[in-house]
Design an enzyme around this catalytic site. Structure first.
Site, PDB file in Angstrom:
ATOM      1  N   PRO A  56       1.065  -1.460   0.137  1.00  0.00           N
ATOM      2  CA  PRO A  56      -0.069   0.272   0.212  1.00  0.00           C
ATOM      3  C   PRO A  56       0.625   1.119   0.246  1.00  0.00           C
ATOM      4  CG  PRO A  56      -0.695  -1.103   1.956  1.00  0.00           C
ATOM      5  CD  PRO A  56       0.240  -2.009   0.943  1.00  0.00           C
ATOM      6  N   ASN A  57       0.562   2.084  -1.040  1.00  0.00           N
ATOM      7  CA  ASN A  57       1.186   3.593  -0.373  1.00  0.00           C
ATOM      8  C   ASN A  57       2.163   3.763  -1.537  1.00  0.00           C
ATOM      9  OD1 ASN A  57      -1.269   4.860   0.573  1.00  0.00           O
ATOM     10  ND2 ASN A  57       0.028   3.582   2.558  1.00  0.00           N
TER      11      ASN A  57
ATOM     12  N   ARG B 129       4.323  11.367  -2.006  1.00  0.00           N
ATOM     13  CA  ARG B 129       4.406  11.001  -0.373  1.00  0.00           C
ATOM     14  C   ARG B 129       5.542  11.309   0.408  1.00  0.00           C
ATOM     15  NH1 ARG B 129       5.058   4.270   1.446  1.00  0.00           N
ATOM     16  NH2 ARG B 129       4.364   4.813   3.429  1.00  0.00           N
TER      17      ARG B 129
ATOM     18  N   TYR C  14      10.832   8.915   1.859  1.00  0.00           N
ATOM     19  CA  TYR C  14      10.690   7.985   0.436  1.00  0.00           C
ATOM     20  C   TYR C  14      11.431   8.469  -1.111  1.00  0.00           C
ATOM     21  CZ  TYR C  14       7.591   5.868   3.511  1.00  0.00           C
ATOM     22  OH  TYR C  14       7.152   5.393   4.982  1.00  0.00           O
TER      23      TYR C  14
ATOM     24  N   ASN D 251       8.303  -5.593  -1.267  1.00  0.00           N
ATOM     25  CA  ASN D 251       8.230  -4.060  -0.299  1.00  0.00           C
ATOM     26  C   ASN D 251       6.656  -4.277   0.145  1.00  0.00           C
ATOM     27  OD1 ASN D 251       7.847  -2.364   1.441  1.00  0.00           O
ATOM     28  ND2 ASN D 251       8.826  -0.692  -0.473  1.00  0.00           N
TER      29      ASN D 251
ATOM     30  N   ALA E 299       3.337  -1.107   4.734  1.00  0.00           N
ATOM     31  CA  ALA E 299       2.870  -1.292   5.822  1.00  0.00           C
ATOM     32  C   ALA E 299       2.160  -2.354   6.418  1.00  0.00           C
ATOM     33  CB  ALA E 299       1.191  -0.061   6.162  1.00  0.00           C
TER      34      ALA E 299
ATOM     35  N   GLU F  27      13.328  -8.557   0.702  1.00  0.00           N
ATOM     36  CA  GLU F  27      12.117  -8.035   1.351  1.00  0.00           C
ATOM     37  C   GLU F  27      12.980  -6.160   0.948  1.00  0.00           C
ATOM     38  OE1 GLU F  27      12.627  -7.341   5.482  1.00  0.00           O
ATOM     39  OE2 GLU F  27      10.813  -6.584   5.852  1.00  0.00           O
TER      40      GLU F  27
ATOM     41  N   HIS G 115      12.746  -2.196   1.726  1.00  0.00           N
ATOM     42  CA  HIS G 115      11.869  -0.741   1.789  1.00  0.00           C
ATOM     43  C   HIS G 115      12.902   0.005   1.885  1.00  0.00           C
ATOM     44  CE1 HIS G 115       9.615  -3.464   4.622  1.00  0.00           C
ATOM     45  NE2 HIS G 115       9.817  -3.862   5.068  1.00  0.00           N
TER      46      HIS G 115
ATOM     47  N   ARG H 191      13.445   4.370  12.394  1.00  0.00           N
ATOM     48  CA  ARG H 191      12.625   4.731  12.809  1.00  0.00           C
ATOM     49  C   ARG H 191      11.474   4.702  13.426  1.00  0.00           C
ATOM     50  NH1 ARG H 191       9.322   4.791   6.583  1.00  0.00           N
ATOM     51  NH2 ARG H 191       8.048   6.382   7.830  1.00  0.00           N
TER      52      ARG H 191
END
Ligand code: DQA
Length: 310
Positions: free
Chosen positions: A171-172, A179, A184, A236, A239, A260, A262, A269
């Site tokens: 998502p996103n 964003r 990002y 990725n 969330a 994976e 990111h 974070r």
């Protein structure tokens, strides 16, 4: 039980012809929409020989999973019984060969069938049988896709084709560039796709299918459909990284080597971003490199697959 009987049982278990609004063939499943979902008998569906499972989709949809070997023939019989027009989910691309040879390749990831693929199948089909129906044309389309796939697999066996790569984004991620650019970056989603496609081509992947969804179940479906279709997955989950056991289970179920990725430094974070469920099913995690992290993942996946092969 014959394929015709299986198709008939599916039709009856969803409340019959009159309840069916639309149907679509996907890589492993039939995607059906009905007028009245209360008429669907899931227990009956699950008891039909060949059915591997059923999943609800939206308020009036159901997916009946058969696996890649059986699904096309069941769908053909199903459309005949239901008297509906067939539809295919997937990208059908046509490569025009010499001496009248055409190859049609079906791969997951999009819901459109290019008109060129349909007209190629129609030309072939009507040449052999001028009285062909649209169903015959679809069957021809699928046969051409299957034949091309077999050829591709044979070629791979002889060392001809490269491995296939699936890149999944949660998502996103489609909002990149807009964003939170301080986290990002300013590169947009199109730039991310370009990095993946060009790097995958450089690394010798024969295919790089990129898929983004804001819905967890869609991502689970893509992972399931990757079974026996892809050699590596780069994911990725966004969330869903921090919440989804379903994605972890799907990756474990298909057992395809996974990395994976990111874009941001997740481990630096908030506390909740330090948890990753999918990590347990991935042999590597890359984070904090922006969209370049995808290029690194693709290179690492290529070397991993080369090592596995050699
Ligand atoms: C992300 C990190 C996640 O925590 C976040 O929810 C995202 C993107 C990343 O790429 O940095 O959506 O996966």
């Amino acid at each position: 039980m014959s394929v015709q009987d299986v198709a008939q049982s599916v039709l009856e278990s969803i409340g019959g012809k009159s309840n069916l609004l639309s149907s679509m063939l996907c890589m492993t499943r039939l995607r059906l929409n009905v007028a009245d979902p209360s008429l669907i008998d899931r227990e009956d569906l699950n008891d039909i020989p060949g059915v591997l499972g059923c999943v609800g989709r939206g308020s009036n949809g159901i997916e009946v999973v058969f696996g890649p070997n059986l699904v096309a023939s069941v769908y053909q019989a199903f459309c005949e019984r239901a008297g509906t027009m067939p539809a295919v989910e997937g990208t059908l691309s046509v490569a025009g060969g010499g001496e009248g040879k055409l190859s049609v390749h079906l791969s997951p990831g999009s819901s459109s069938v290019p008109p060129r693929a349909i007209s190629a199948a129609r030309t072939e089909q009507t040449a052999s049988d001028p009285g062909s129906s649209e169903m015959d044309v679809l069957t021809r389309l699928l046969q051409m896709g299957e034949a091309a796939e077999e050829e591709r697999l044979e070629g791979e066996g002889k060392g001809g084709g490269g491995p296939r790569l699936l890149v999944l984004n949660g998502p996103n991620i489609n909002m990149l560039g807009v964003r939170e650019p301080e986290l990002y970056g300013r590169a947009d989603f199109a730039a991310l796709l370009e990095v993946c496609r060009s790097c995958a081509a450089e690394e010798g992947f024969s295919d790089c299918v990129c898929y983004q969804s804001n819905h967890e179940g869609d991502l689970v479906d893509q992972i399931q459909d990757a079974y026996q279709n892809f050699d590596g997955i780069i994911i990725n989950p966004a969330a869903y990284t921090h919440t989804s056991i379903a994605l972890l289970d799907a990756l474990k179920a298909v057992s395809i080597p996974a990395i994976e990725v990111h874009i941001s430094k997740v481990d630096e974070r908030e506390e909740f971003r330090k948890v990753s469920y999918v990590r347990k099913a991935c042999f590597e995690t890359i984070s904090g490199l922006g969209i370049k992290g995808y290029a690194m993942a693709i290179r690492d996946m290529a070397s991993h697959l080369r090592r596995e092969e050699g």
